[in-house]
Design a protein around this motif. Structure first.
Motif, PDB file in Angstrom:
ATOM      1  N   ASN A 248     -29.893  15.887  22.219  1.00 46.40           N
ATOM      2  CA  ASN A 248     -28.489  15.350  22.144  1.00 46.40           C
ATOM      3  C   ASN A 248     -28.311  14.006  22.895  1.00 46.40           C
ATOM      4  OD1 ASN A 248     -28.038  16.829  20.026  1.00 46.40           O
ATOM      5  ND2 ASN A 248     -26.848  18.384  21.303  1.00 46.40           N
ATOM      6  N   SER A 249     -28.804  14.011  24.245  1.00 44.20           N
ATOM      7  CA  SER A 249     -28.510  12.851  25.348  1.00 44.20           C
ATOM      8  C   SER A 249     -29.386  11.938  24.795  1.00 44.20           C
ATOM      9  CB  SER A 249     -29.021  13.427  26.598  1.00 44.20           C
ATOM     10  OG  SER A 249     -28.900  12.534  27.511  1.00 44.20           O
ATOM     11  N   ALA A 250     -30.753  12.116  24.138  1.00 45.08           N
ATOM     12  CA  ALA A 250     -31.583  11.026  23.834  1.00 45.08           C
ATOM     13  C   ALA A 250     -30.930  10.519  22.715  1.00 45.08           C
ATOM     14  CB  ALA A 250     -32.944  11.619  23.694  1.00 45.08           C
ATOM     15  N   LEU A 251     -30.486  11.164  21.764  1.00 46.22           N
ATOM     16  CA  LEU A 251     -29.742  10.425  20.592  1.00 46.22           C
ATOM     17  C   LEU A 251     -28.615   9.760  20.884  1.00 46.22           C
ATOM     18  CD1 LEU A 251     -30.144  13.436  17.971  1.00 46.22           C
ATOM     19  CD2 LEU A 251     -31.419  11.535  17.735  1.00 46.22           C
ATOM     20  N   ARG A 252     -27.700  10.207  21.764  1.00 48.81           N
ATOM     21  CA  ARG A 252     -26.623   9.451  22.095  1.00 48.81           C
ATOM     22  C   ARG A 252     -26.981   8.051  22.817  1.00 48.81           C
ATOM     23  NH1 ARG A 252     -24.315  13.426  24.375  1.00 48.81           N
ATOM     24  NH2 ARG A 252     -24.965  13.422  26.419  1.00 48.81           N
ATOM     25  N   THR A 253     -28.197   8.092  23.785  1.00 45.08           N
ATOM     26  CA  THR A 253     -28.444   6.870  24.219  1.00 45.08           C
ATOM     27  C   THR A 253     -29.044   6.168  23.313  1.00 45.08           C
ATOM     28  OG1 THR A 253     -29.161   8.115  26.449  1.00 45.08           O
ATOM     29  CG2 THR A 253     -30.053   6.046  26.171  1.00 45.08           C
ATOM     30  N   ARG A 254     -29.779   6.564  22.456  1.00 49.36           N
ATOM     31  CA  ARG A 254     -30.368   5.518  21.423  1.00 49.36           C
ATOM     32  C   ARG A 254     -29.433   4.819  20.586  1.00 49.36           C
ATOM     33  NH1 ARG A 254     -33.469   2.044  19.849  1.00 49.36           N
ATOM     34  NH2 ARG A 254     -34.209   2.025  17.705  1.00 49.36           N
ATOM     35  N   ARG A 255     -28.439   5.770  20.131  1.00 50.37           N
ATOM     36  CA  ARG A 255     -27.114   5.459  19.214  1.00 50.37           C
ATOM     37  C   ARG A 255     -26.370   3.985  20.211  1.00 50.37           C
ATOM     38  NH1 ARG A 255     -26.096  10.708  17.855  1.00 50.37           N
ATOM     39  NH2 ARG A 255     -24.557  10.787  19.366  1.00 50.37           N
ATOM     40  N   GLN A 256     -26.231   4.330  21.409  1.00 44.44           N
ATOM     41  CA  GLN A 256     -25.585   3.431  22.440  1.00 44.44           C
ATOM     42  C   GLN A 256     -26.523   2.099  22.435  1.00 44.44           C
ATOM     43  OE1 GLN A 256     -24.904   5.424  25.805  1.00 44.44           O
ATOM     44  NE2 GLN A 256     -22.980   6.491  25.067  1.00 44.44           N
ATOM     45  N   THR A 257     -27.697   2.286  22.649  1.00 45.22           N
ATOM     46  CA  THR A 257     -28.559   1.135  22.436  1.00 45.22           C
ATOM     47  C   THR A 257     -28.673   0.222  21.203  1.00 45.22           C
ATOM     48  OG1 THR A 257     -29.994   2.322  24.113  1.00 45.22           O
ATOM     49  CG2 THR A 257     -31.019   0.369  22.870  1.00 45.22           C
ATOM     50  N   VAL A 258     -28.771   0.988  20.061  1.00 41.14           N
ATOM     51  CA  VAL A 258     -28.575   0.356  18.812  1.00 41.14           C
ATOM     52  C   VAL A 258     -27.280  -0.326  18.676  1.00 41.14           C
ATOM     53  CG1 VAL A 258     -28.636   0.819  16.467  1.00 41.14           C
ATOM     54  CG2 VAL A 258     -30.257   1.796  17.828  1.00 41.14           C
ATOM     55  N   GLY A 259     -26.316   0.350  19.222  1.00 43.32           N
ATOM     56  CA  GLY A 259     -24.884  -0.359  19.092  1.00 43.32           C
ATOM     57  C   GLY A 259     -24.704  -1.547  19.894  1.00 43.32           C
ATOM     58  N   ARG A 260     -25.256  -1.620  21.018  1.00 43.14           N
ATOM     59  CA  ARG A 260     -25.435  -2.834  21.668  1.00 43.14           C
ATOM     60  C   ARG A 260     -26.185  -3.802  21.133  1.00 43.14           C
ATOM     61  NH1 ARG A 260     -25.642   1.119  26.138  1.00 43.14           N
ATOM     62  NH2 ARG A 260     -27.992   0.741  26.156  1.00 43.14           N
ATOM     63  N   GLN A 261     -27.290  -3.411  20.305  1.00 39.54           N
ATOM     64  CA  GLN A 261     -28.231  -4.422  19.908  1.00 39.54           C
ATOM     65  C   GLN A 261     -27.367  -5.073  18.639  1.00 39.54           C
ATOM     66  OE1 GLN A 261     -31.482  -2.104  19.179  1.00 39.54           O
ATOM     67  NE2 GLN A 261     -32.485  -2.482  21.156  1.00 39.54           N
ATOM     68  N   ILE A 262     -26.646  -4.512  17.884  1.00 40.31           N
ATOM     69  CA  ILE A 262     -25.909  -4.621  16.910  1.00 40.31           C
ATOM     70  C   ILE A 262     -24.716  -5.599  17.261  1.00 40.31           C
ATOM     71  CG2 ILE A 262     -24.195  -3.956  15.039  1.00 40.31           C
ATOM     72  CD1 ILE A 262     -26.196  -1.616  14.717  1.00 40.31           C
ATOM     73  N   LEU A 263     -23.978  -5.217  18.465  1.00 40.53           N
ATOM     74  CA  LEU A 263     -22.780  -6.056  18.843  1.00 40.53           C
ATOM     75  C   LEU A 263     -23.484  -7.366  19.458  1.00 40.53           C
ATOM     76  CD1 LEU A 263     -20.829  -3.335  20.755  1.00 40.53           C
ATOM     77  CD2 LEU A 263     -20.358  -4.732  18.827  1.00 40.53           C
TER      78      LEU A 263
ATOM     79  N   SER B 178     -22.859  -9.066  28.664  1.00 43.29           N
ATOM     80  CA  SER B 178     -23.784  -8.030  28.744  1.00 43.29           C
ATOM     81  C   SER B 178     -23.089  -6.527  29.134  1.00 43.29           C
ATOM     82  CB  SER B 178     -25.165  -7.998  29.291  1.00 43.29           C
ATOM     83  OG  SER B 178     -25.018  -8.099  30.685  1.00 43.29           O
ATOM     84  N   LYS B 179     -22.397  -6.558  30.165  1.00 46.24           N
ATOM     85  CA  LYS B 179     -21.307  -5.635  31.002  1.00 46.24           C
ATOM     86  C   LYS B 179     -20.404  -5.161  29.837  1.00 46.24           C
ATOM     87  CE  LYS B 179     -23.258  -5.591  35.358  1.00 46.24           C
ATOM     88  NZ  LYS B 179     -22.800  -5.953  36.744  1.00 46.24           N
ATOM     89  N   MET B 180     -19.695  -6.365  29.328  1.00 40.81           N
ATOM     90  CA  MET B 180     -18.857  -5.829  28.328  1.00 40.81           C
ATOM     91  C   MET B 180     -19.085  -5.247  27.142  1.00 40.81           C
ATOM     92  SD  MET B 180     -16.674  -9.609  29.174  1.00 40.81           S
ATOM     93  CE  MET B 180     -14.997  -9.203  28.339  1.00 40.81           C
ATOM     94  N   VAL B 181     -20.355  -5.641  26.525  1.00 37.97           N
ATOM     95  CA  VAL B 181     -20.881  -5.075  25.260  1.00 37.97           C
ATOM     96  C   VAL B 181     -21.259  -3.809  25.661  1.00 37.97           C
ATOM     97  CG1 VAL B 181     -22.888  -5.235  23.717  1.00 37.97           C
ATOM     98  CG2 VAL B 181     -21.604  -7.264  24.301  1.00 37.97           C
TER      99      VAL B 181
ATOM    100  N   ALA C 110     -19.938  -1.757  27.739  1.00 33.90           N
ATOM    101  CA  ALA C 110     -18.548  -0.921  27.809  1.00 33.90           C
ATOM    102  C   ALA C 110     -18.005  -0.677  26.243  1.00 33.90           C
ATOM    103  CB  ALA C 110     -17.648  -1.613  28.474  1.00 33.90           C
ATOM    104  N   LEU C 111     -18.055  -1.659  25.661  1.00 33.47           N
ATOM    105  CA  LEU C 111     -17.812  -1.443  24.056  1.00 33.47           C
ATOM    106  C   LEU C 111     -18.227  -0.651  23.365  1.00 33.47           C
ATOM    107  CD1 LEU C 111     -17.450  -5.359  22.392  1.00 33.47           C
ATOM    108  CD2 LEU C 111     -15.706  -3.326  22.531  1.00 33.47           C
ATOM    109  N   SER C 112     -19.621  -0.064  23.644  1.00 32.59           N
ATOM    110  CA  SER C 112     -20.286   0.936  22.791  1.00 32.59           C
ATOM    111  C   SER C 112     -19.741   2.202  22.973  1.00 32.59           C
ATOM    112  CB  SER C 112     -21.826   0.728  23.074  1.00 32.59           C
ATOM    113  OG  SER C 112     -22.162   1.135  24.253  1.00 32.59           O
ATOM    114  N   THR C 113     -18.971   2.359  24.048  1.00 30.37           N
ATOM    115  CA  THR C 113     -18.509   3.797  24.238  1.00 30.37           C
ATOM    116  C   THR C 113     -16.895   3.798  24.353  1.00 30.37           C
ATOM    117  OG1 THR C 113     -18.558   3.246  26.647  1.00 30.37           O
ATOM    118  CG2 THR C 113     -20.463   4.295  25.480  1.00 30.37           C
ATOM    119  N   CYS C 114     -16.150   2.674  24.164  1.00 22.82           N
ATOM    120  CA  CYS C 114     -14.544   2.602  24.425  1.00 22.82           C
ATOM    121  C   CYS C 114     -13.913   3.158  22.943  1.00 22.82           C
ATOM    122  CB  CYS C 114     -14.195   1.201  24.782  1.00 22.82           C
ATOM    123  SG  CYS C 114     -14.069   0.219  23.809  1.00 22.82           S
ATOM    124  N   ALA C 115     -12.788   3.423  23.208  1.00 23.80           N
ATOM    125  CA  ALA C 115     -12.032   3.851  22.054  1.00 23.80           C
ATOM    126  C   ALA C 115     -11.222   2.947  21.346  1.00 23.80           C
ATOM    127  CB  ALA C 115     -10.883   4.946  22.538  1.00 23.80           C
TER     128      ALA C 115
END
Length: 142
Positions: free
Chosen positions: A15-30, A69-72, A74-79
């Motif tokens: 689950n941790s690896a999947l969450r990290t992967r989703r966040q990475t993909v999210g940052r790449q898309i952003l 890059s830091k703002m992006v 933070a975006l991948s995990t904010c509400a």
């Protein structure tokens, strides 16, 4: 017992690896969205082949509100994504979109402005004479 604990530990790791992967993909898309928003190519040389390597360079560092890059990240995990994304786009408006080479050149020119620390570190003629050298011995010092 032990088998259940091992399964639970494996599940947490997965689950941790999947969450990290989703966040990475999210940052790449952003980043891809922001690169397209900013023109999709280097503003100096027009490079566009691998857009993932393009970088944001603040035109005026004194107006910098944050590092994109830091703002992006933070975006991948904010509400409040919509509001924060507009803030990142506003920050992009303060930037040039540059390829890595042009970005380095831009920073080089900034360091070479009169009064900069780098220029003040160049050896004086007296320092060179002490070593038995002249400024004309160096192509870059003239």
């Amino acid at each position: 017992g032990a088998i259940e604990r091992a399964r639970a530990a494996d599940e947490r790791r997965i689950n941790s690896a999947l969450r990290t992967r989703r966040q990475t993909v999210g940052r790449q898309i952003l980043k891809r969205v922001l690169v397209h928003y900013s023109g999709g190519c280097c503003e100096k040389c027009g490079y566009r082949e691998f857009q993932s390597v393009l970088e944001f360079h603040h035109r005026d560092p004194s107006e910098k509100s944050g590092q994109i890059s830091k703002m992006v990240s933070a975006l991948s995990t904010c509400a409040d994504f919509g509001l924060r994304f507009r803030e990142v786009m506003t920050e992009c408006d303060k930037c040039l979109l540059l390829c890595p080479t042009c970005h380095r050149v831009e920073h080089h020119y900034e360091r070479m402005k009169p009064g900069s620390l780098v220029l003040s570190m160049l050896p004086t003629q007296d320092q060179l004479s002490h070593l038995g050298l002249r400024r004309s011995d160096f192509k870059t010092l003239g």
